[in-house]
Design a protein around this motif. Structure first.
Motif, PDB file in Angstrom:
ATOM      1  N   TYR A 281      52.137  43.488  28.291  1.00 17.63           N
ATOM      2  CA  TYR A 281      51.463  44.687  27.781  1.00 17.63           C
ATOM      3  C   TYR A 281      50.489  44.282  26.679  1.00 17.63           C
ATOM      4  O   TYR A 281      50.408  43.104  26.303  1.00 17.63           O
ATOM      5  CB  TYR A 281      52.480  45.730  27.305  1.00 17.63           C
ATOM      6  N   PHE A 282      49.725  45.271  26.182  1.00 19.95           N
ATOM      7  CA  PHE A 282      48.627  44.923  25.268  1.00 19.95           C
ATOM      8  C   PHE A 282      49.133  44.326  23.957  1.00 19.95           C
ATOM      9  O   PHE A 282      48.438  43.543  23.317  1.00 19.95           O
ATOM     10  CB  PHE A 282      47.776  46.162  24.974  1.00 19.95           C
ATOM     11  N   GLY A 283      50.350  44.683  23.559  1.00 19.06           N
ATOM     12  CA  GLY A 283      50.899  44.133  22.322  1.00 19.06           C
ATOM     13  C   GLY A 283      51.678  42.854  22.507  1.00 19.06           C
ATOM     14  O   GLY A 283      52.382  42.416  21.593  1.00 19.06           O
ATOM     15  N   LEU A 290      45.902  34.687  22.210  1.00 20.88           N
ATOM     16  CA  LEU A 290      44.658  34.258  22.839  1.00 20.88           C
ATOM     17  C   LEU A 290      43.502  35.215  22.607  1.00 20.88           C
ATOM     18  O   LEU A 290      42.341  34.780  22.538  1.00 20.88           O
ATOM     19  CB  LEU A 290      44.864  34.074  24.346  1.00 20.88           C
ATOM     20  N   ARG A 291      43.782  36.523  22.483  1.00 19.59           N
ATOM     21  CA  ARG A 291      42.694  37.485  22.287  1.00 19.59           C
ATOM     22  C   ARG A 291      42.496  37.834  20.823  1.00 19.59           C
ATOM     23  O   ARG A 291      41.407  37.657  20.266  1.00 19.59           O
ATOM     24  CB  ARG A 291      42.961  38.762  23.096  1.00 19.59           C
ATOM     25  N   GLU A 292      43.562  38.356  20.193  1.00 19.12           N
ATOM     26  CA  GLU A 292      43.411  38.887  18.842  1.00 19.12           C
ATOM     27  C   GLU A 292      43.198  37.788  17.806  1.00 19.12           C
ATOM     28  O   GLU A 292      42.342  37.911  16.926  1.00 19.12           O
ATOM     29  CB  GLU A 292      44.642  39.731  18.483  1.00 19.12           C
ATOM     30  N   ASP A 293      43.985  36.721  17.893  1.00 21.88           N
ATOM     31  CA  ASP A 293      43.903  35.671  16.870  1.00 21.88           C
ATOM     32  C   ASP A 293      42.771  34.681  17.123  1.00 21.88           C
ATOM     33  O   ASP A 293      42.042  34.309  16.201  1.00 21.88           O
ATOM     34  CB  ASP A 293      45.235  34.904  16.799  1.00 21.88           C
ATOM     35  N   LYS A 294      42.607  34.256  18.371  1.00 22.33           N
ATOM     36  CA  LYS A 294      41.679  33.156  18.653  1.00 22.33           C
ATOM     37  C   LYS A 294      40.405  33.599  19.358  1.00 22.33           C
ATOM     38  O   LYS A 294      39.425  32.855  19.383  1.00 22.33           O
ATOM     39  CB  LYS A 294      42.388  32.078  19.472  1.00 22.33           C
ATOM     40  N   TYR A 298      39.082  38.160  26.884  1.00 21.28           N
ATOM     41  CA  TYR A 298      39.199  39.614  26.770  1.00 21.28           C
ATOM     42  C   TYR A 298      40.596  40.074  27.159  1.00 21.28           C
ATOM     43  O   TYR A 298      41.052  41.129  26.731  1.00 21.28           O
ATOM     44  CB  TYR A 298      38.169  40.303  27.667  1.00 21.28           C
ATOM     45  N   GLY A 299      41.242  39.320  28.000  1.00 14.44           N
ATOM     46  CA  GLY A 299      42.561  39.745  28.441  1.00 14.44           C
ATOM     47  C   GLY A 299      43.363  38.591  29.009  1.00 14.44           C
ATOM     48  O   GLY A 299      42.829  37.685  29.641  1.00 14.44           O
ATOM     49  N   SER A 316      48.087  34.701  33.803  1.00 10.79           N
ATOM     50  CA  SER A 316      46.714  34.626  34.284  1.00 10.79           C
ATOM     51  C   SER A 316      45.749  35.041  33.183  1.00 10.79           C
ATOM     52  O   SER A 316      46.007  35.998  32.444  1.00 10.79           O
ATOM     53  CB  SER A 316      46.526  35.537  35.502  1.00 10.79           C
ATOM     54  N   THR A 317      44.639  34.298  33.077  1.00  8.18           N
ATOM     55  CA  THR A 317      43.602  34.657  32.121  1.00  8.18           C
ATOM     56  C   THR A 317      42.291  33.972  32.495  1.00  8.18           C
ATOM     57  O   THR A 317      42.273  33.041  33.313  1.00  8.18           O
ATOM     58  CB  THR A 317      44.000  34.260  30.684  1.00  8.18           C
TER      59      THR A 317
END
Length: 420
Positions: A281-283, A290-294, A298-299, A316-317
């Motif tokens: 999930y998003f949290g 990988l998204r918020e910190d670095k 995008y997902g 997967s990313t």
């Protein structure tokens, strides 16, 4: 008194969910028809399951093309005429080809039940797969395949499945030659051998009566075949690391995972909780890292895909090509952290709240409740499996989650595919 909107509402545990139980009607030849009739709307949904999946095909693409072209014409009616008849009645049909079966979905108004089924019955009796329609479809499908082969995500998924399941139908992927070799006659043969006499079960949601059920029996009972072929569980292959270089690519697709187990396994539902915390999930931890910190992507997400005989876990990313090695290291870091550290209680509570919401969503309404019934039937689970899952969700501890990670999320057990 007005509520204090500066404070988040208290999260209360979801105790139980009451599911509607479908009625079971058995036709003279043994065809099971599950019906949810106590619904407050005028729309119906019929699911007809045929033993016409990927494992039944002799040539690649037979199952998929037959499903996609089932309503492409009969000797008396063109594809346009069939679609027009359905449109006039406010009906919609689609056919989904899967691994062990194909499912015909029919949606419409209960008041138009009989004329809609007349059209469906004619197609099931007389589908002809006209050459001109087939040719257009095969050319378009080949072109789409070639376009997709330039997409990293498409190539990575194909490569990932073929490495995990090299000797299993799940891992058998179609190539250019397969699109060029498939013929309309191949579809006719597959239709004759697997669609005309291989109905396994019917599932209906709608406020229908005895006459409507009788008509279903008249159309489908003679086509009933109770035999279900499920392939053997695949052998575990040694984990592999694959890198497919694309010099002009700006991004790299990463797909990591391993063969897991089906919902029949005692660890499955606890693993579902652990997977959600990791990347479901998003949290999740992967999103935070990988998204918020670095800012690598995008997902990013993880999941568990299940089949009757097996399942697989995946991450997967897509990241900037210059970040692929760092992204792999970040994913490895999160897997190892789950294996070494206890998940904080507040993080576990947040995941619990999210999962509870997803459980409610997955059982909201008659259509969703029928899906829950079929899920339990597919994997031979008890009818109260959702409530058992809620009990597991409330009882699970950080210690148990760490134990599961140590048991099932070893980085060295994962197959890794990077494309780009």
């Amino acid at each position: 008194m007005s509520p204090d909107r500066s404070r988040a509402p208290k999260i209360e545990p979801l105790q139980t969910i009451t599911l509607l139980r479908p009625e079971l009607f058995t036709a003279p030849n043994g065809l099971p028809i599950h019906v949810l009739r106590n619904v407050p709307n005028e729309i119906f949904h019929i699911q007809v399951e045929f033993g016409a999946g990927k494992i039944q095909q002799i040539k690649p693409l037979q199952s998929a093309f037959t499903a996609e072209l089932l309503f492409s014409g009969t000797p008396e009616k063109s594809q346009f005429e069939i679609q027009e008849l359905l449109d006039v009645q406010g009906a919609f049909v689609n056919v989904e080809a899967a691994l062990t079966s194909s499912v015909l979905n029919i949606y419409g108004l209960v008041n138009n039940w009989f004329p809609i089924l007349e059209v469906v019955d004619e197609v099931l009796n007389k589908a002809s797969f006209p050459e001109d329609v087939f040719l257009l479809h095969s050319r378009a499908s080949l072109q789409t395949h070639r376009i997709n082969m330039d997409k990293n995500s498409y190539v990575a998924r194909r490569e990932f499945l073929s490495r995990l399941f090299p000797n299993n139908p799940i891992g058998k992927v179609a190539d250019d030659e397969d699109f060029e070799r498939i013929t309309a006659q191949d579809c006719r043969d597959f239709y004759r051998n697997n669609w005309t006499n291989n109905v396994r079960q019917l599932n209906v949601v709608g406020a229908i009566g005895e006459e409507e059920i009788k008509r279903l029996m008249q159309i489908f009972d003679a086509r009933h075949n109770p035999q279900v072929f499920v392939p053997e569980a695949p052998q575990l292959e040694s984990p592999q690391t694959v890198y497919i270089e694309k010099p002009n690519a700006l991004q790299s697709t990463i797909r990591i995972g391993k063969i897991l187990f089906t919902p029949k396994h005692p660890d499955y539902f606890e693993m579902d909780i652990l997977e959600t915390i990791l990347g479901g999930y998003f949290g999740s931890r992967l999103m935070q890292n990988l998204r918020e910190d670095k800012g690598y992507t995008y997902g990013v997400g993880s999941g568990i895909t299940t089949h009757e005989h097996t399942a697989y876990f995946f991450i997967s990313t897509e990241v900037g090509k210059q970040h692929k090695d760092a992204a792999l290291e970040a994913i490895r870091f999160e897997l190892e952290r789950l294996r070494e550290e206890l998940i904080p209680e507040d993080e576990l509570e947040l995941a619990r709240a999210y999962i509870q919401g997803q459980v409610l969503k997955s059982s909201d309404g008659a259509f969703a409740q029928m899906n829950q019934f079929l899920y339990a039937k597919r994997f031979d689970l008890p009818e109260n499996h959702l409530n058992q899952f809620l009990e597991i969700l409330q009882a699970i501890t950080p210690q148990r989650l760490r134990e599961l990670a140590q048991k099932h999320l070893d980085w060295n057990s994962m197959t890794q595919v990077v494309v780009g």
